[in-house]
Design an enzyme around this catalytic site. Structure first.
Site, PDB file in Angstrom:
ATOM      1  N   GLU A   1       0.596  -1.170   0.137  1.00 25.16           N
ATOM      2  CA  GLU A   1      -0.129  -0.058   0.103  1.00 25.16           C
ATOM      3  C   GLU A   1       0.747   1.392  -0.093  1.00 25.16           C
ATOM      4  O   GLU A   1       0.279   2.315  -0.359  1.00 25.16           O
ATOM      5  CB  GLU A   1      -0.850   0.049   1.338  1.00 25.16           C
ATOM      6  CG  GLU A   1      -1.788  -1.288   1.332  1.00 25.16           C
ATOM      7  CD  GLU A   1      -2.651  -1.247   0.094  1.00 25.16           C
ATOM      8  OE1 GLU A   1      -2.834  -0.232  -0.580  1.00 25.16           O
ATOM      9  OE2 GLU A   1      -3.341  -2.452  -0.199  1.00 25.16           O
TER      10      GLU A   1
ATOM     11  N   GLU B   1      -1.868  10.597   0.526  1.00 29.26           N
ATOM     12  CA  GLU B   1      -2.154  10.889  -1.030  1.00 29.26           C
ATOM     13  C   GLU B   1      -1.201  11.965  -1.687  1.00 29.26           C
ATOM     14  O   GLU B   1      -1.432  12.997  -1.138  1.00 29.26           O
ATOM     15  CB  GLU B   1      -3.661  10.800  -1.310  1.00 29.26           C
ATOM     16  CG  GLU B   1      -4.400   9.534  -1.079  1.00 29.26           C
ATOM     17  CD  GLU B   1      -5.838   9.818  -1.573  1.00 29.26           C
ATOM     18  OE1 GLU B   1      -6.001  10.237  -2.681  1.00 29.26           O
ATOM     19  OE2 GLU B   1      -6.676   9.084  -1.147  1.00 29.26           O
TER      20      GLU B   1
END
Length: 272
Positions: A94, A145
């Site tokens: 991830e 992000e």
């Protein structure tokens, strides 16, 4: 006739209390013995110095967070090794640099968790995916992000309503995403996830706690069903059933590598 005298002044009670208090320490020691500096740094040292995660994610922060979750890595020696290998396999996947962010978004009536889990994935470039979704070579790279334009606000979630002006995009080792996740994680851990979601990207211990909270809430119960079951809980809707076999194989590759490092068989049912 009572089998044990648990009067608070009895020797039996004192021994019971000491043993009970010692259990978290024993489990944490077991986790620390596996997640050595060599193991942890071996994952993140491949990251470029420009990766925010290279200085943010530390072994000490992980161990401090793990201290709040004594059931993580519990069980037999082999079970402990497999769960820790599985956790870091997904974290590695991830947070890899090579790809867009994958986001986890809470909606009701999925996976049977208290809030109901449904996984949506949105990439930093407008596509679909979770952070590190290509299993990039620079692991533990991302903390949050890149594309911060999406608030990931589920207006139907009245239990954990969005705060105006706050953005619930992916942050941390599992890329916690969505107001539902931030609200529930914050309530469980002890920080204001709705008003201060940025805490997950600013405090490395809380960041790891959110990942472990998500893991213990949604993944821990299926670890003994095989690694494939953990993929189902992390991103099964997008990857399993032949949808994205390359990404499934990337996760399996990390998992089997870490199992080899721990000296344990990866077990059966690796894929999904």
């Amino acid at each position: 006739m009572a089998l044990f005298n648990l009067n608070k002044d009895s020797p039996t009670f004192l021994l019971f209390a000491i043993f009970t208090l010692a259990i978290p320490t024993i489990v944490l020691s077991q986790v620390a013995n596996l997640v050595t500096p060599e193991f942890f740094d071996g994952i993140k040292n491949v990251a470029d110095p420009s990766c925010a995660g290279k200085s943010f994610y530390t072994r000490n922060a992980f161990l401090n967070a793990a201290n709040s979750y004594p059931e993580f890595g519990s069980g037999s020696a082999d079970e402990s090794k497999r769960e820790i290998a599985a956790f870091f396999a997904h974290v590695t996947h991830e947070t890899g640099r090579k790809t867009s962010v994958l986001a986890l978004f809470i909606l009701p009536l999925f996976f049977g968790s208290p809030q109901g889990m449904r996984f949506f994935s949105y990439s930093k470039t407008g596509g679909v995916g979770l952070e590190g979704d290509e299993g990039g070579d620079e692991n533990l790279c991302y903390v949050e992000e890149i594309d911060k334009s999406n608030a990931y606000c589920d207006t139907s979630n009245t239990q954990y309503p969005c705060v105006p002006g706050k953005f619930y995009y992916g942050r941390g080792p599992i890329q916690l995403t969505g107001n539902g996740n931030y609200g529930a994680a914050g309530q469980a851990i002890g920080f204001d996830g709705l008003n201060s979601p940025e805490t997950v990207a600013n405090d490395p211990v809380i960041s790891f706690k959110t990942a472990l909270w998500f893991w213990m809430t949604n993944v821990h119960s299926v670890v003994n069903q095989g690694f494939g079951a953990t993929i189902q809980r992390i991103n099964g809707a997008l990857e399993c059933g032949g949808k994205q076999p390359d990404k499934v194989q990337a996760r399996i590759g990390y998992y089997t590598d870490y199992c080899n490092k721990f000296g344990v068989s990866p077990g059966e049912n690796l894929s999904c």
